[in-house]
Design a protein around this motif. Structure first.
Motif, PDB file in Angstrom:
ATOM      1  N   ASP A 145       0.807  -1.222   0.000  1.00  7.11           N
ATOM      2  CA  ASP A 145       0.000   0.000   0.000  1.00  7.11           C
ATOM      3  C   ASP A 145       0.837   1.268   0.000  1.00  7.11           C
ATOM      4  N   VAL A 146       2.162   1.139  -0.217  1.00  7.94           N
ATOM      5  CA  VAL A 146       3.012   2.329  -0.231  1.00  7.94           C
ATOM      6  C   VAL A 146       3.972   2.274  -1.415  1.00  7.94           C
ATOM      7  N   TYR A 147       4.451   3.466  -1.790  1.00  6.76           N
ATOM      8  CA  TYR A 147       5.566   3.583  -2.717  1.00  6.76           C
ATOM      9  C   TYR A 147       6.811   3.925  -1.900  1.00  6.76           C
ATOM     10  N   VAL A 148       7.926   3.272  -2.187  1.00  7.70           N
ATOM     11  CA  VAL A 148       9.196   3.590  -1.548  1.00  7.70           C
ATOM     12  C   VAL A 148      10.012   4.404  -2.540  1.00  7.70           C
ATOM     13  N   VAL A 149      10.325   5.633  -2.164  1.00  4.65           N
ATOM     14  CA  VAL A 149      10.903   6.594  -3.105  1.00  4.65           C
ATOM     15  C   VAL A 149      12.342   6.931  -2.731  1.00  4.65           C
ATOM     16  N   ASN A 150      13.204   6.946  -3.753  1.00  2.00           N
ATOM     17  CA  ASN A 150      14.597   7.356  -3.581  1.00  2.00           C
ATOM     18  C   ASN A 150      14.992   8.283  -4.727  1.00  2.00           C
ATOM     19  N   GLY A 151      15.686   9.353  -4.375  1.00  2.00           N
ATOM     20  CA  GLY A 151      16.133  10.275  -5.410  1.00  2.00           C
ATOM     21  C   GLY A 151      16.355  11.668  -4.867  1.00  2.00           C
ATOM     22  N   LEU A 166       4.328  18.358  -4.341  1.00  2.00           N
ATOM     23  CA  LEU A 166       3.824  17.714  -5.550  1.00  2.00           C
ATOM     24  C   LEU A 166       5.005  16.984  -6.185  1.00  2.00           C
ATOM     25  N   LEU A 167       4.985  15.672  -6.160  1.00  2.00           N
ATOM     26  CA  LEU A 167       6.180  14.885  -6.488  1.00  2.00           C
ATOM     27  C   LEU A 167       5.970  14.058  -7.753  1.00  2.00           C
ATOM     28  N   LEU A 168       6.862  14.244  -8.710  1.00  2.00           N
ATOM     29  CA  LEU A 168       6.840  13.467  -9.951  1.00  2.00           C
ATOM     30  C   LEU A 168       7.963  12.438  -9.881  1.00  2.00           C
ATOM     31  N   VAL A 169       7.607  11.167 -10.045  1.00  2.00           N
ATOM     32  CA  VAL A 169       8.573  10.078  -9.876  1.00  2.00           C
ATOM     33  C   VAL A 169       8.484   9.101 -11.041  1.00  2.00           C
ATOM     34  N   ARG A 170       9.508   8.246 -11.133  1.00  2.00           N
ATOM     35  CA  ARG A 170       9.501   7.209 -12.166  1.00  2.00           C
ATOM     36  C   ARG A 170       9.129   5.874 -11.525  1.00  2.00           C
ATOM     37  N   THR A 171       8.095   5.252 -12.073  1.00  3.14           N
ATOM     38  CA  THR A 171       7.671   3.941 -11.587  1.00  3.14           C
ATOM     39  C   THR A 171       7.927   2.838 -12.608  1.00  3.14           C
ATOM     40  N   GLU A 209      16.753  22.104  -2.405  1.00  2.00           N
ATOM     41  CA  GLU A 209      16.914  20.773  -2.975  1.00  2.00           C
ATOM     42  C   GLU A 209      16.369  19.778  -1.954  1.00  2.00           C
ATOM     43  N   ILE A 210      15.711  18.749  -2.444  1.00  2.00           N
ATOM     44  CA  ILE A 210      15.049  17.787  -1.576  1.00  2.00           C
ATOM     45  C   ILE A 210      15.626  16.399  -1.842  1.00  2.00           C
ATOM     46  N   PHE A 211      16.085  15.749  -0.767  1.00  4.83           N
ATOM     47  CA  PHE A 211      16.643  14.409  -0.856  1.00  4.83           C
ATOM     48  C   PHE A 211      15.650  13.410  -0.281  1.00  4.83           C
ATOM     49  N   LEU A 212      15.463  12.294  -1.001  1.00  6.80           N
ATOM     50  CA  LEU A 212      14.488  11.271  -0.619  1.00  6.80           C
ATOM     51  C   LEU A 212      15.211   9.944  -0.436  1.00  6.80           C
ATOM     52  N   ASP A 213      15.199   9.449   0.781  1.00  6.45           N
ATOM     53  CA  ASP A 213      15.941   8.229   1.124  1.00  6.45           C
ATOM     54  C   ASP A 213      14.973   7.207   1.707  1.00  6.45           C
ATOM     55  N   ASN A 214      14.524   6.270   0.864  1.00  7.36           N
ATOM     56  CA  ASN A 214      13.564   5.238   1.278  1.00  7.36           C
ATOM     57  C   ASN A 214      12.319   5.853   1.926  1.00  7.36           C
ATOM     58  N   VAL A 215      11.781   6.874   1.297  1.00  9.92           N
ATOM     59  CA  VAL A 215      10.593   7.556   1.805  1.00  9.92           C
ATOM     60  C   VAL A 215       9.347   6.774   1.395  1.00  9.92           C
ATOM     61  N   GLU A 216       8.483   6.507   2.360  1.00  9.22           N
ATOM     62  CA  GLU A 216       7.253   5.775   2.084  1.00  9.22           C
ATOM     63  C   GLU A 216       6.087   6.748   1.884  1.00  9.22           C
ATOM     64  N   ILE A 217       5.423   6.607   0.729  1.00 11.42           N
ATOM     65  CA  ILE A 217       4.257   7.439   0.404  1.00 11.42           C
ATOM     66  C   ILE A 217       3.076   6.514   0.157  1.00 11.42           C
ATOM     67  N   PRO A 218       1.969   6.698   0.865  1.00 13.56           N
ATOM     68  CA  PRO A 218       0.805   5.827   0.655  1.00 13.56           C
ATOM     69  C   PRO A 218       0.304   5.886  -0.783  1.00 13.56           C
ATOM     70  N   VAL A 219      -0.127   4.744  -1.305  1.00 16.23           N
ATOM     71  CA  VAL A 219      -0.706   4.695  -2.641  1.00 16.23           C
ATOM     72  C   VAL A 219      -1.938   5.602  -2.705  1.00 16.23           C
ATOM     73  N   ALA A 220      -2.599   5.794  -1.569  1.00 12.89           N
ATOM     74  CA  ALA A 220      -3.775   6.672  -1.516  1.00 12.89           C
ATOM     75  C   ALA A 220      -3.421   8.118  -1.818  1.00 12.89           C
ATOM     76  N   ASP A 221      -2.137   8.458  -1.747  1.00 16.18           N
ATOM     77  CA  ASP A 221      -1.693   9.818  -2.049  1.00 16.18           C
ATOM     78  C   ASP A 221      -1.138   9.927  -3.466  1.00 16.18           C
ATOM     79  N   ARG A 222      -1.637   9.121  -4.351  1.00 14.31           N
ATOM     80  CA  ARG A 222      -1.297   9.218  -5.776  1.00 14.31           C
ATOM     81  C   ARG A 222      -2.402   9.975  -6.497  1.00 14.31           C
ATOM     82  N   LEU A 223      -2.012  10.868  -7.415  1.00 12.41           N
ATOM     83  CA  LEU A 223      -2.985  11.555  -8.267  1.00 12.41           C
ATOM     84  C   LEU A 223      -3.000  10.876  -9.630  1.00 12.41           C
ATOM     85  N   GLY A 224      -4.192  10.498 -10.098  1.00 12.04           N
ATOM     86  CA  GLY A 224      -4.276   9.766 -11.341  1.00 12.04           C
ATOM     87  C   GLY A 224      -3.819   8.332 -11.146  1.00 12.04           C
TER      88      GLY A 224
END
Length: 397
Positions: A145-151, A166-171, A209-224
């Motif tokens: 139920d989460v996305y793990v984000v690094n970048g 507002l975060l744009l990521v590659r899945t 600048e924002i650093f993301l190290d194994n950040v968990e974002i709920p799938v419920a917080d996805r747009l589209g």
């Protein structure tokens, strides 16, 4: 309609005469003072119904026509009120994207908090993905139920002060680059998030600048849907297209007196060359305002073309450079001294060296002058696209 707009203009003007912050430029010379002023001014505008005239009509002060919004922005510019830099991303980019793409639960959760002063930033650009957002590499891997984000994200306006992003990521790396992007809503207080301000040459720290190290974002917080991030991002990027430049052009016109005062103070009132250059600048400022007005008229009439906003952006950025350059030249050696910047003061504060350096950022921010010219050439004038591999090595066939 004209009478109604005149009535609104007088209403806003009368309100500003009472409520507009006094001597805010002299007080906004520290980060703490800037934050306090921005928050209090936004709260004042929200209470009066002037903070979000572009929102739907079921929100306080919302439902205004484009013509009415123009009147409000022009009066804010005329009164030289603080620009809402801290809440800009929240009320335009975040809110507009949520209105278009958010679920009912997401709208009910986030939109009221924006009006209460919650700060949002934008996490799109990266060290290797600026103008070409499709090249971004920040990775999000779904685990339950989460996305793990690094970048890493770069040039995030007011990111060090923001609550949400507002975060744009590659899945996915399959297919074309745009197809693998997903749009997420990031809580900047989540574990693994680090935001660092970027110190600029003139003393401001407008970006982070924002650093993301194994950040968990709920799938419920996805747009589209997953993989639909490119389409959602286009809505974000077009949310305030043109209207902001209309306000900025009006502010530049309203600040011409600063150069006039400088001419008199430095005894240059009889200098034919200075008067000539000032006259040319005033004409260009008026022309820039006219271009912005025409853009709005086209939008109101439903005749806006792809590339019209690029004309406004290009006209404003070039004229702003001439505005600050003339002030710096007339001001002489004294104008080149370093002085504390006015946080949130715009690009025509009278601190000529800082204004001059900041004006060059506007030829890059929101799409460089070269990018704007390409859009105008290809989308408006119908010229052929620039070849991707235009450079041929010496000696190559």
């Amino acid at each position: 309609m004209s009478e109604a707009l005149d009535s609104l203009r007088q209403e806003v003007r009368d309100w500003l005469a009472i409520h507009a912050p006094k001597d805010w430029r002299g007080q906004s010379t520290s980060e703490a003072a800037f934050l306090e002023l921005q928050r209090s001014w936004f709260a004042t505008l929200a209470k009066a119904g002037y903070a979000v005239p572009h929102w739907p009509e079921n929100w306080p002060g919302g439902g205004r026509s484009l013509a009415q919004q123009k009147v409000i922005y022009e009066e804010f510019a005329r009164a030289d009120t603080p620009r809402l830099l801290l809440s800009f991303m929240s009320t335009y980019h975040a809110a507009s994207t949520l209105f278009e793409w958010g679920s009912e639960e997401q709208k009910q959760r986030y939109i009221p908090r924006i009006l209460e002063g919650e700060i949002w930033c934008q996490g799109f650009s990266e060290p290797g993905a600026g103008s070409d957002l499709a090249a971004l590499r920040t990775r999000a891997e779904r685990k339950g139920d989460v996305y793990v984000v690094n970048g890493q994200k770069l040039w995030s306006t007011m990111g060090q002060f923001a609550d949400q992003c507002l975060l744009l990521v590659r899945t996915s790396s399959e297919g074309v680059k745009q197809a693998g992007l997903t749009y997420l809503l990031l809580d900047l207080k989540a574990p693994g998030v680090t935001a660092r301000p970027i110190h600029q040459i003139h003393g401001d720290e407008e970006f982070a600048e924002i650093f993301l190290d194994n950040v968990e974002i709920p799938v419920a917080d996805r747009l589209g849907e997953e993989g639909q991030g490119w389409a959602v991002a286009q809505s974000t990027l077009s949310s305030e297209r043109g209207l902001t430049l209309l306000e900025l052009s009006a502010r530049m016109r309203g600040a011409l007196w600063r150069i006039g005062d400088l001419i008199r103070a430095n005894g240059r009132g009889e200098d034919a060359g200075v008067l000539r250059d000032f006259g040319r600048l005033a004409s260009k400022v008026d022309a820039t305002c006219a271009v912005a007005d025409q853009f709005l008229a086209n939008r109101i009439a439903g005749e806006e073309r792809v590339g019209d906003a690029s004309i406004v952006k290009l006209a404003y950025s070039r004229t702003l450079r001439e505005f600050t350059s003339l002030g710096l030249r007339i001001g002489g050696l004294e104008a080149q001294y370093h002085a504390p910047i006015t946080f949130g003061g715009g690009m025509e504060t009278g601190n000529w060296m800082a204004d001059f350096m900041n004006s060059y950022a506007w030829t890059i921010a929101g799409g460089s002058d070269e990018v704007q010219r390409n859009i105008i050439a290809e989308r408006l004038l119908g010229m052929p696209r620039e070849p991707k591999n235009w450079f041929v090595k010496e000696g190559a066939a």
